[in-house]
Design a protein around this motif. Structure first.
Motif, PDB file in Angstrom:
ATOM      1  N   MET A   8       1.057  -1.073  -0.216  1.00 15.58           N
ATOM      2  CA  MET A   8      -0.264   0.012   0.000  1.00 15.58           C
ATOM      3  C   MET A   8       0.878   1.342   0.162  1.00 15.58           C
ATOM      4  SD  MET A   8      -3.413   0.602   0.919  1.00 15.58           S
ATOM      5  CE  MET A   8      -4.053   2.000   1.410  1.00 15.58           C
ATOM      6  N   GLU A   9       2.220   1.369   0.583  1.00 12.30           N
ATOM      7  CA  GLU A   9       2.444   1.817   1.016  1.00 12.30           C
ATOM      8  C   GLU A   9       3.400   2.357  -0.769  1.00 12.30           C
ATOM      9  OE1 GLU A   9       6.673   3.624   3.253  1.00 12.30           O
ATOM     10  OE2 GLU A   9       4.888   2.730   5.104  1.00 12.30           O
ATOM     11  N   ASN A  10       3.754   2.163  -1.364  1.00 13.59           N
ATOM     12  CA  ASN A  10       4.649   2.159  -2.605  1.00 13.59           C
ATOM     13  C   ASN A  10       3.199   2.259  -3.408  1.00 13.59           C
ATOM     14  OD1 ASN A  10       6.733   1.455  -4.171  1.00 13.59           O
ATOM     15  ND2 ASN A  10       6.707  -0.668  -5.113  1.00 13.59           N
ATOM     16  N   GLU A  11       2.215   2.094  -3.360  1.00 12.99           N
ATOM     17  CA  GLU A  11       1.385   2.597  -4.534  1.00 12.99           C
ATOM     18  C   GLU A  11       1.184   3.907  -3.910  1.00 12.99           C
ATOM     19  OE1 GLU A  11      -2.871   0.241  -4.769  1.00 12.99           O
ATOM     20  OE2 GLU A  11      -1.298  -1.294  -4.642  1.00 12.99           O
ATOM     21  N   GLU A  12       1.126   4.130  -2.128  1.00 10.23           N
ATOM     22  CA  GLU A  12       1.108   5.608  -2.442  1.00 10.23           C
ATOM     23  C   GLU A  12       2.019   6.520  -3.569  1.00 10.23           C
ATOM     24  OE1 GLU A  12      -0.944   8.923  -1.007  1.00 10.23           O
ATOM     25  OE2 GLU A  12      -1.779   7.221  -1.263  1.00 10.23           O
ATOM     26  N   ARG A  13       3.161   6.201  -2.978  1.00 11.43           N
ATOM     27  CA  ARG A  13       4.174   6.634  -3.069  1.00 11.43           C
ATOM     28  C   ARG A  13       4.492   6.480  -4.436  1.00 11.43           C
ATOM     29  NH1 ARG A  13      10.911   6.118  -1.358  1.00 11.43           N
ATOM     30  NH2 ARG A  13      11.640   7.202  -3.177  1.00 11.43           N
ATOM     31  N   LYS A  14       4.090   5.535  -5.680  1.00 15.05           N
ATOM     32  CA  LYS A  14       4.047   5.816  -6.627  1.00 15.05           C
ATOM     33  C   LYS A  14       3.008   6.860  -7.394  1.00 15.05           C
ATOM     34  CE  LYS A  14       5.576   1.077  -8.512  1.00 15.05           C
ATOM     35  NZ  LYS A  14       4.669  -0.403  -8.593  1.00 15.05           N
ATOM     36  N   LYS A  15       1.690   7.172  -6.780  1.00 20.84           N
ATOM     37  CA  LYS A  15       0.751   8.166  -6.913  1.00 20.84           C
ATOM     38  C   LYS A  15       0.929   9.156  -6.570  1.00 20.84           C
ATOM     39  CE  LYS A  15      -3.271   9.412  -7.470  1.00 20.84           C
ATOM     40  NZ  LYS A  15      -3.604   9.203  -9.137  1.00 20.84           N
ATOM     41  N   ILE A  16       1.470   9.565  -5.623  1.00 23.43           N
ATOM     42  CA  ILE A  16       2.114  11.087  -4.810  1.00 23.43           C
ATOM     43  C   ILE A  16       3.620  10.884  -6.483  1.00 23.43           C
ATOM     44  CG2 ILE A  16       4.336  10.467  -3.871  1.00 23.43           C
ATOM     45  CD1 ILE A  16       1.726  13.812  -3.353  1.00 23.43           C
ATOM     46  N   GLU A  17       4.153  10.601  -6.560  1.00 20.56           N
ATOM     47  CA  GLU A  17       4.971  10.534  -7.636  1.00 20.56           C
ATOM     48  C   GLU A  17       4.546  10.871  -9.339  1.00 20.56           C
ATOM     49  OE1 GLU A  17       8.972  10.077  -7.249  1.00 20.56           O
ATOM     50  OE2 GLU A  17       8.585   9.933  -4.955  1.00 20.56           O
ATOM     51  N   HIS A  18       3.779  10.342  -9.382  1.00 23.79           N
ATOM     52  CA  HIS A  18       2.879  10.734 -10.831  1.00 23.79           C
ATOM     53  C   HIS A  18       2.508  11.814 -10.659  1.00 23.79           C
ATOM     54  CE1 HIS A  18       1.093   9.615 -14.726  1.00 23.79           C
ATOM     55  NE2 HIS A  18      -0.725  10.182 -13.196  1.00 23.79           N
ATOM     56  N   LEU A  19       1.650  12.092  -9.479  1.00 24.56           N
ATOM     57  CA  LEU A  19       0.425  13.952  -9.496  1.00 24.56           C
ATOM     58  C   LEU A  19       1.835  14.274  -9.766  1.00 24.56           C
ATOM     59  CD1 LEU A  19      -1.866  13.183  -6.552  1.00 24.56           C
ATOM     60  CD2 LEU A  19      -2.314  13.229  -8.615  1.00 24.56           C
ATOM     61  N   VAL A  20       3.626  14.345  -8.823  1.00 17.98           N
ATOM     62  CA  VAL A  20       4.344  15.358  -9.175  1.00 17.98           C
ATOM     63  C   VAL A  20       4.786  15.521 -10.531  1.00 17.98           C
ATOM     64  CG1 VAL A  20       6.764  15.983  -8.372  1.00 17.98           C
ATOM     65  CG2 VAL A  20       5.307  15.071  -6.772  1.00 17.98           C
ATOM     66  N   THR A  21       4.918  14.383 -11.372  1.00 21.26           N
ATOM     67  CA  THR A  21       5.202  14.246 -12.591  1.00 21.26           C
ATOM     68  C   THR A  21       4.684  15.763 -13.098  1.00 21.26           C
ATOM     69  OG1 THR A  21       6.260  12.814 -12.600  1.00 21.26           O
ATOM     70  CG2 THR A  21       5.544  12.973 -14.513  1.00 21.26           C
ATOM     71  N   GLU A  22       2.884  14.842 -13.271  1.00 24.03           N
ATOM     72  CA  GLU A  22       1.833  15.801 -13.914  1.00 24.03           C
ATOM     73  C   GLU A  22       2.235  17.278 -13.773  1.00 24.03           C
ATOM     74  OE1 GLU A  22      -2.031  13.855 -13.031  1.00 24.03           O
ATOM     75  OE2 GLU A  22      -1.162  12.377 -13.862  1.00 24.03           O
ATOM     76  N   ALA A  23       1.853  17.886 -12.365  1.00 26.70           N
ATOM     77  CA  ALA A  23       1.800  19.217 -12.001  1.00 26.70           C
ATOM     78  C   ALA A  23       3.356  19.822 -12.155  1.00 26.70           C
ATOM     79  CB  ALA A  23       1.912  19.251 -10.655  1.00 26.70           C
ATOM     80  N   VAL A  24       4.582  19.775 -12.633  1.00 27.99           N
ATOM     81  CA  VAL A  24       5.193  19.427 -13.352  1.00 27.99           C
ATOM     82  C   VAL A  24       5.239  20.294 -15.110  1.00 27.99           C
ATOM     83  CG1 VAL A  24       7.753  19.453 -13.794  1.00 27.99           C
ATOM     84  CG2 VAL A  24       6.978  18.943 -11.784  1.00 27.99           C
ATOM     85  N   GLN A  25       4.623  19.162 -15.372  1.00 24.95           N
ATOM     86  CA  GLN A  25       4.112  18.947 -16.758  1.00 24.95           C
ATOM     87  C   GLN A  25       2.819  20.036 -16.367  1.00 24.95           C
ATOM     88  OE1 GLN A  25       3.482  15.053 -17.770  1.00 24.95           O
ATOM     89  NE2 GLN A  25       5.891  14.960 -17.570  1.00 24.95           N
ATOM     90  N   GLY A  26       2.442  20.701 -15.686  1.00 27.21           N
ATOM     91  CA  GLY A  26       1.108  21.970 -15.723  1.00 27.21           C
ATOM     92  C   GLY A  26       0.001  21.601 -15.712  1.00 27.21           C
TER      93      GLY A  26
END
Length: 121
Positions: A1-19
């Motif tokens: 579960m923790e690994n899934e959450e980390r992947k989710k936040i990493e994805h959100l960061v990437t999307e946020a940086v892309q605008g």
């Protein structure tokens, strides 16, 4: 579960940086409460904590592209928060010291004007 959450936040960061505004809003939603809570624990004053938490969130947003995905995102955010909070505490202490230093000058002026003189019998 923790690994899934980390992947989710990493994805959100990437999307946020892309605008992605939606990804950025979600990141802020996730970190807002822990940042405020830490601010309150370190500053002891709700108003100071609120103001500093806002500054921290702004710092996170403006430095988001600098997140290197090496450590957990929350750890990165908390490092920014701790650094800002240490600075805020130092500034607050310096302001108190400045006020205490000014107090000596005020007392000296009142003494010179005779405000603290003993009443004459």
């Amino acid at each position: 579960m923790e690994n899934e959450e980390r992947k989710k936040i990493e994805h959100l960061v990437t999307e946020a940086v892309q605008g992605s505004k939606k990804a950025l809003e979600e990141i802020i939603r996730r970190i807002q409460e822990p940042v405020y809570s830490l601010s309150l624990r370190m500053l002891f004053d709700p108003e100071d904590a609120k103001d500093t938490a806002q500054e921290i969130l702004i710092a996170v947003i403006t430095n988001l592209q600098g997140y290197r995905h090496e450590a957990a995102f929350r750890s990165w955010v908390m490092r920014i928060a701790v650094n800002k909070l240490k600075s805020a505490r130092k500034s607050k202490a310096e302001n108190k010291m400045s006020t205490a230093g000014n107090l000596d000058g005020i007392i000296d002026r009142y003494e010179a004007n005779g405000w603290f003189a003993k009443p004459q019998d």
